[in-house]
Scaffold this motif. Sequence first.
Motif, PDB file in Angstrom:
ATOM      1  N   SER A  70       2.249 -52.009  28.034  1.00 44.90           N
ATOM      2  CA  SER A  70       2.545 -51.927  26.802  1.00 44.90           C
ATOM      3  C   SER A  70       0.777 -53.052  25.930  1.00 44.90           C
ATOM      4  CB  SER A  70       4.174 -52.320  26.161  1.00 44.90           C
ATOM      5  OG  SER A  70       4.568 -51.885  26.778  1.00 44.90           O
ATOM      6  N   LYS A  87       2.927 -48.358  23.375  1.00 42.81           N
ATOM      7  CA  LYS A  87       3.295 -47.737  24.725  1.00 42.81           C
ATOM      8  C   LYS A  87       2.888 -47.090  25.382  1.00 42.81           C
ATOM      9  CE  LYS A  87       7.016 -51.272  23.267  1.00 42.81           C
ATOM     10  NZ  LYS A  87       8.968 -50.790  24.072  1.00 42.81           N
ATOM     11  N   SER A 101       4.208 -48.437  33.359  1.00 37.90           N
ATOM     12  CA  SER A 101       4.474 -48.290  31.307  1.00 37.90           C
ATOM     13  C   SER A 101       3.286 -49.822  31.270  1.00 37.90           C
ATOM     14  CB  SER A 101       5.506 -48.795  30.588  1.00 37.90           C
ATOM     15  OG  SER A 101       6.405 -49.479  31.025  1.00 37.90           O
ATOM     16  N   ASN A 123       2.869 -54.887  31.558  1.00 37.74           N
ATOM     17  CA  ASN A 123       2.513 -54.098  31.760  1.00 37.74           C
ATOM     18  C   ASN A 123       4.073 -53.660  32.996  1.00 37.74           C
ATOM     19  OD1 ASN A 123       1.065 -56.001  33.078  1.00 37.74           O
ATOM     20  ND2 ASN A 123       1.744 -53.906  35.090  1.00 37.74           N
ATOM     21  N   SER A 169       2.628 -44.732  28.954  1.00 44.37           N
ATOM     22  CA  SER A 169       3.069 -44.470  30.243  1.00 44.37           C
ATOM     23  C   SER A 169       2.357 -42.795  30.579  1.00 44.37           C
ATOM     24  CB  SER A 169       4.818 -44.441  30.029  1.00 44.37           C
ATOM     25  OG  SER A 169       4.473 -43.362  29.928  1.00 44.37           O
ATOM     26  N   SER A 170       2.652 -42.988  32.319  1.00 44.06           N
ATOM     27  CA  SER A 170       2.007 -42.068  33.054  1.00 44.06           C
ATOM     28  C   SER A 170       3.134 -41.308  32.594  1.00 44.06           C
ATOM     29  CB  SER A 170       1.554 -42.458  34.325  1.00 44.06           C
ATOM     30  OG  SER A 170       3.393 -42.368  35.064  1.00 44.06           O
TER      31      SER A 170
END
Length: 416
Positions: A350, A311, A348, A344, A313-314
């Motif tokens: 995945s 996973k 995020s 997505n 994420s920024s």
Amino acid sequence: MRIFKFGGASVKDANGVKNIVAVLQQVGHENTLVVISAMGKTTNAMEKVVTSYFEDKKTISSSLQEVIDYHESILADLFKNKNHLVYEKVKLLFEEVKGFLTWNKSPKYAFVYDQVVGYGELISTTIVSEYFKEVDMPNIWQDVRNLIKTDNTYRDASVNWERTQKEISNRIDVSQLNITQGFLGSDDNNFTTTLGREGSDYTAAILAYCLNADSVTIWKDVPGVLNADPRNFKETQLLNEISYREAIELAFYGASVIHPKTLQPLQRKEIPLHVKSFLNPKEDGTRVAKGKGISPEVPCFIVKKNQVLIKLSSLDFSFIMEDNISEIFKLFHHHRMKVDLIQNSAISFSVCLDNKFNGLQAMLNELKRKFKVVCHEDVSLYTIRHFNDKAVKSLQNGRSVLVEQRGRETVQLVVK
């Protein structure tokens, strides 16, 4: 012209080899090309030899001796005459393995893997071919490396169709019984290449396409294509008919009976594929051909174990946009990670991956430079085609669901 493929389970011992003779006697062997895998678990045993070569050369001899002893026991059961030519042929093949491991200078694992592991098929087909002759079943032994030409992407080679078509057309006498190896090819320098694990089915399809065969039959230790793998699911049901499209869907999601690459060349020429039992060769089994869906239409369960769920994420809560996703997929490609599921949202992303080439840790180090990364290893990806509520609940029961994704006909669950 018919193509028959027999896997490792069908030739795991002398009785298995004798049973292939019985199968061919029942269903006929005229105008037939037989593709045979390595015997039993030989591929795994040869992989152990490769591991010894890279990690502890002192154990090479003992690792290889295990493979030699296994085949010699099968030879002893099949050929009572110890002076039979087959003993010398098999000995020479093992000598070639030893020779390669002595003179090889390449440090590349994938290259060494293909040069060593492929001998499993060369040895098994040599034994089977000679036994067929013993029981008055004349045949031509073909080295498939002369037939299927590929690029040099070792362990997962791509077929050069033009050259392969030419070689097969020139070398195969379709009026004879031919025996050859699955899984293997060769590159422009005549080094052995492999088509990926379970690639023997693909070999059969390549040969069928180039020979305009009437059919391909994959002989298994199950009655045909089941709606679930009996090793992982208690209740299974035989599928009598499957369309090419449906079979490709099942293969894409990981159904183990049919190799994902096998179906495309067969579909292009509408060559039917039969999956039948080598224990009951007269039973109908499963037919894969042009048509609609599956019969009977029941939920089909597929599981891929030992997967990795990542996973991303920024770091600054910005959107994950096309440029980010493009960069992420370049990393997947570079580290040879196979993508099995994507999900997505705005911030995020995945993805469930198959880490079969062990590129995970190096890839994670690169991803962590730009993204917040949560990694779940050793997860399972379950897919249900033609799902219903009962089927979904049967998988959710007692499991921790990390990701769920639903389409019109397919549901996928990543579970821990």
